[in-house]
Scaffold this motif. Structure first.
Motif, PDB file in Angstrom:
ATOM      1  N   CYS A  72       0.678  -1.094  -0.371  1.00 23.21           N
ATOM      2  CA  CYS A  72       0.038   0.052   0.420  1.00 23.21           C
ATOM      3  C   CYS A  72       1.346   1.072  -0.087  1.00 23.21           C
ATOM      4  O   CYS A  72       0.307   2.432  -0.552  1.00 23.21           O
ATOM      5  N   LYS A  73       1.938   1.144   0.764  1.00 18.24           N
ATOM      6  CA  LYS A  73       3.078   2.588   0.498  1.00 18.24           C
ATOM      7  C   LYS A  73       3.704   2.859  -0.449  1.00 18.24           C
ATOM      8  O   LYS A  73       3.432   3.750  -1.124  1.00 18.24           O
ATOM      9  N   LYS A  75       1.041   2.242  -3.542  1.00 19.71           N
ATOM     10  CA  LYS A  75       0.195   2.204  -4.485  1.00 19.71           C
ATOM     11  C   LYS A  75       0.413   3.634  -5.279  1.00 19.71           C
ATOM     12  O   LYS A  75      -0.229   3.612  -6.597  1.00 19.71           O
ATOM     13  N   MET A  89      -6.684  -1.145  -6.409  1.00 21.01           N
ATOM     14  CA  MET A  89      -7.489  -0.941  -4.984  1.00 21.01           C
ATOM     15  C   MET A  89      -8.570  -2.297  -4.933  1.00 21.01           C
ATOM     16  O   MET A  89      -8.885  -2.864  -4.024  1.00 21.01           O
ATOM     17  N   ASN A  99      -9.141  -5.187   1.972  1.00 14.79           N
ATOM     18  CA  ASN A  99      -7.202  -4.676   1.326  1.00 14.79           C
ATOM     19  C   ASN A  99      -7.128  -3.397   2.693  1.00 14.79           C
ATOM     20  O   ASN A  99      -8.506  -2.524   3.138  1.00 14.79           O
ATOM     21  N   CYS A 101      -5.168  -0.966   1.820  1.00 10.73           N
ATOM     22  CA  CYS A 101      -5.134   0.023   1.444  1.00 10.73           C
ATOM     23  C   CYS A 101      -6.421   1.685   2.210  1.00 10.73           C
ATOM     24  O   CYS A 101      -5.563   2.381   1.225  1.00 10.73           O
ATOM     25  N   TYR A 102      -6.764   1.285   1.641  1.00 13.90           N
ATOM     26  CA  TYR A 102      -8.264   2.815   2.238  1.00 13.90           C
ATOM     27  C   TYR A 102      -8.484   2.486   3.698  1.00 13.90           C
ATOM     28  O   TYR A 102      -8.007   2.504   5.066  1.00 13.90           O
TER      29      TYR A 102
END
Length: 102
Positions: A72-73, A75, A89, A99, A101-102
């Protein structure tokens, strides 16, 4: 100043990655202990912007094994590779993985 420095580092990373991918095709690049070549080979068709794209079984198998919080770092780099970030995503959820990443 820190923001400028982090932007310079991010641009340098993108430049290095693009240089590696354009000079000799994509080599095996490990980011977050993930085989990025495998992810690219198996999952790119699900994020290339085509409207009918869905992740393959092979893509989902890889997604189940990756360190998503670490990835995620990075994206924000996806768009430089022609990846539809919104679709990228969505892949973990389509593969049955939450996920982060949100």
């Amino acid at each position: 100043m820190a923001s400028f420095k982090s932007n310079v580092i991010a641009l340098w990373m993108v430049a290095m990655f693009l240089t590696m991918t354009t000079m000799e095709g994509i080599k095996v690049v490990a980011v977050c202990n993930t085989d990025m070549k495998g992810i690219n080979n198996q999952c790119y068709s699900a994020v290339d912007g085509n409207p009918t794209s869905t992740p393959s079984t092979q893509c989902c198998n890889l997604i189940q094994q990756v360190d998503l919080p670490c990835l995620c770092k990075y994206k924000y780099l996806l768009y430089t590779l022609g990846v539809d970030v919104k679709k990228a995503m969505e892949i973990p959820g389509k593969c049955g993985k939450q996920n982060p990443c949100y």
